[in-house]
Design an enzyme around this catalytic site. Structure first.
Site, PDB file in Angstrom:
ATOM      1  N   HIS A  54       0.821  -1.139  -0.083  1.00 29.90           N
ATOM      2  CA  HIS A  54       0.056  -0.211  -0.095  1.00 29.90           C
ATOM      3  C   HIS A  54       0.913   1.076  -0.081  1.00 29.90           C
ATOM      4  O   HIS A  54       0.409   2.432   0.432  1.00 29.90           O
ATOM      5  CB  HIS A  54      -0.991   0.023   1.264  1.00 29.90           C
ATOM      6  CG  HIS A  54      -1.757  -1.143   1.290  1.00 29.90           C
ATOM      7  ND1 HIS A  54      -3.130  -1.427   0.629  1.00 29.90           N
ATOM      8  CD2 HIS A  54      -1.631  -2.343   1.940  1.00 29.90           C
ATOM      9  CE1 HIS A  54      -3.683  -2.559   0.860  1.00 29.90           C
ATOM     10  NE2 HIS A  54      -2.815  -3.104   1.816  1.00 29.90           N
TER      11      HIS A  54
ATOM     12  N   SER B 156      13.700  20.278 -18.177  1.00 28.70           N
ATOM     13  CA  SER B 156      12.501  20.969 -18.524  1.00 28.70           C
ATOM     14  C   SER B 156      12.624  22.308 -19.446  1.00 28.70           C
ATOM     15  O   SER B 156      13.646  22.680 -19.343  1.00 28.70           O
ATOM     16  CB  SER B 156      12.110  21.395 -17.091  1.00 28.70           C
ATOM     17  OG  SER B 156      10.989  22.457 -17.080  1.00 28.70           O
TER      18      SER B 156
ATOM     19  N   LYS C 140      15.263  20.929 -13.231  1.00 29.10           N
ATOM     20  CA  LYS C 140      14.716  19.506 -13.542  1.00 29.10           C
ATOM     21  C   LYS C 140      15.437  18.461 -14.191  1.00 29.10           C
ATOM     22  O   LYS C 140      16.166  18.468 -15.152  1.00 29.10           O
ATOM     23  CB  LYS C 140      13.416  19.805 -14.273  1.00 29.10           C
ATOM     24  CG  LYS C 140      12.375  20.545 -13.515  1.00 29.10           C
ATOM     25  CD  LYS C 140      12.081  20.043 -12.171  1.00 29.10           C
ATOM     26  CE  LYS C 140      11.245  18.365 -12.577  1.00 29.10           C
ATOM     27  NZ  LYS C 140      10.047  18.715 -13.104  1.00 29.10           N
TER      28      LYS C 140
ATOM     29  N   GLU D 105       8.968   6.865 -17.716  1.00 28.41           N
ATOM     30  CA  GLU D 105       7.374   7.388 -17.901  1.00 28.41           C
ATOM     31  C   GLU D 105       7.031   6.841 -19.288  1.00 28.41           C
ATOM     32  O   GLU D 105       5.746   6.530 -19.501  1.00 28.41           O
ATOM     33  CB  GLU D 105       7.436   8.794 -17.880  1.00 28.41           C
ATOM     34  CG  GLU D 105       7.579   9.257 -16.413  1.00 28.41           C
ATOM     35  CD  GLU D 105       7.748  10.552 -16.066  1.00 28.41           C
ATOM     36  OE1 GLU D 105       7.811  11.180 -15.072  1.00 28.41           O
ATOM     37  OE2 GLU D 105       7.888  11.237 -17.120  1.00 28.41           O
TER      38      GLU D 105
END
Length: 510
Positions: A202, A322, A328, A335
């Site tokens: 969890h 970025s 970044k 992803e």
């Protein structure tokens, strides 16, 4: 109402405009603007197209564009040539064609294969697909012998055979890529067999494990995928030739001259079912090996690389920056793997819908099965290769931060309960006692290992003098004999077994 009116106007405009856009991957330019090299004179299509004199008028250019598949199914050319070569040998062996015809056909197919490899072959949309393009060119090269090749064969069982031949090779390629990924995982797991980290359920701290143990869970998933590949290959390795269009053929057909080793050369009991099964099996195969394990691993890498976790750092070559935030470092590759899983699942759904409510035997709908299949195989191959590259040398592990995180969240609470059970306390009573001890430690802002023996005995009088050992991270991991299996992936087995790795287990304890 306005939206509906705009949509109607748009449809009417597109219908009147021949430069409609083909939305299939890799074909974004206007169809009418696509340049087509003129076919050689011997490949010129008669007024009735690629078919016989049954029709009194030719297809319109728009219908021709709509029904042609040669733009994408030409990648089956090698399989089509191999299948045709084998079919010709079978016809000769059965006395349907003579040896002179067989020699001419094989000579012509050799020339075609050489031209395709060299990029000289003239593909024609007028001939609809890869199969007619090759057959028409063969006839131009060798004359009547080429016309005899299609005896006892329909495009239906021809396509089914070609796809199975092509997919059999692709399964072997995916199996090799899967082996490379498993090797990379096992190597990394062995390096971190004693690196303690928190295990999560969890997304909450659960119990201490080792990073090596965690990685081997993924290897177990990929091992099951190996089994799926092997089963998939076994199902693919069936010969549909002889089914013809749907009812079989009066000519005797055997697989004695077929390419490779077919597990079954017998005609399916019902020929129509044999043809339809090619699509049903392809739906089953659509997303195998599963895209799930790479996605799950990539999801964890995305989380672990954030400052809140700080477990790993990903190599720069797998990340991007970025456009506005200079600091970044985004894990775009992990992803994208997550995103491409949706693409593969979408293809599976498309094939399921494609099959829905079709009557038995072949229907033109099934032409639409190839692009999803091709793209699924390509996506899986790219994903397995890039994940293997990342695991092999793109992950820097921060063992100190992992250990620090394992000390949070009372990760050894279950070990305390197990300690009490070994001293005669029923598990449910031990569970309750430890839960109260956790609440007490939480109120004090300390860990269970920080409580004195006297404090622990307030909740569990049976706690022994050695209870402190059970509450250490090393003691917790050692008590469960965390295993890192040294699977030397690919050292035994063959491609038909989809590269079954050997398995010699070695126990590693910190």
């Amino acid at each position: 109402m306005r939206a509906a009116t705009r949509l109607f106007c748009r449809i009417r405009t597109l219908a009147a405009n021949p430069t409609i856009f083909d939305k299939r991957p890799g074909r974004r330019k206007p169809i009418a603007a696509m340049s087509e090299r003129p076919a050689p004179e011997s490949n010129t299509v008669p007024a009735t197209g690629a078919w016989s004199g049954r029709f009194s008028e030719p297809m319109t250019e728009r219908v021709k564009r709509y029904t042609a598949s040669v733009d994408f199914d030409r990648r089956l050319a090698a399989a089509d040539i191999a299948g045709s070569r084998a079919h010709a040998r079978m016809l000769a062996a059965q006395g349907v064609i003579g040896q002179d015809d067989l020699a001419a056909i094989e000579r012509g197919l050799d020339t075609i294969a050489t031209d395709i490899d060299a990029g000289r072959f003239e593909w024609s949309r007028d001939l609809e697909d890869v199969h007619f393009n090759i057959e028409r060119r063969l006839t131009a090269l060798v004359g009547d012998a080429g016309k005899r090749l299609h005896t006892a064969r329909s495009r239906n069982d021809q396509v089914a055979t070609d796809v199975r031949l092509w997919l059999r090779g692709e399964i072997d390629r995916l199996a090799d890529l899967l082996v490379a990924l498993r090797r990379a995982l096992i190597d990394l797991a062995e390096q971190h067999a004693a690196t303690i980290m928190p295990g999560f359920t969890h997304l909450q701290v659960a119990q201490p494990v080792t990073f090596g143990h965690h990685l081997m869970a993924y290897d177990a998933m990929f091992a099951r995928d190996r089994e799926r590949l092997a089963d998939c290959r076994r199902r693919v390795n069936r010969l549909p030739l002889g089914s013809a269009a749907l009812a079989g053929t009066p000519f005797r057909s055997t697989a004695s001259a077929s390419p490779g080793s077919w597990a079954s050369s017998t005609l399916p009991q019902f020929a129509r079912r044999g043809l339809r099964s090619r699509l049903r099996d392809r739906v089953r195969r659509g997303g195998k090996p599963r895209h799930g394990p790479p996605v799950a691993l990539r999801e964890e890498l995305v989380l672990w690389s954030t400052p809140r976790y700080g477990f790993v750092t990903l190599a720069d070559r797998f990340c991007t920056g970025s456009s506005i935030m200079p600091q970044k470092k985004n894990p775009d590759v992990p992803e994208l793997v997550r995103g491409k899983a949706g693409r593969v699942v979408g293809h599976l759904m498309a094939l399921i819908v494609l099959m829905k409510a079709q009557p038995l035997a072949y229907n033109k709908d099934n032409q639409e099965d190839k692009e999803p299949l091709f793209d699924t195989v390509d996506t899986l191959a790219d994903t397995l290769a890039i994940v293997a590259d990342l695991v092999a040398g793109g992950i820097s592990v921060h063992a100190g931060r992992m250990r620090e995180a394992a000390r949070e969240g009372f990760a050894t609470a279950t070990d305390l309960a197990d300690h009490l059970v070994r001293r005669g306390v029923p598990f449910r009573d031990a569970h309750e006692a430890v839960a109260r001890a956790v609440r007490h430690a939480e109120a004090r802002g300390v860990g269970l290992e920080d409580l004195s023996l006297a404090e622990l005995r307030e909740f569990a009088p049976q706690a022994g003098d050695d209870v402190g050992t059970a509450l250490t991270l090393e003691g917790s991991v050692a008590s469960r004999a965390i295993r890192v299996a040294r699977h030397r992936a690919g050292t035994c087995g063959d491609r038909r077994g989809a590269r079954e790795p050997s398995a010699a287990a070695a126990t590693r304890q910190p």
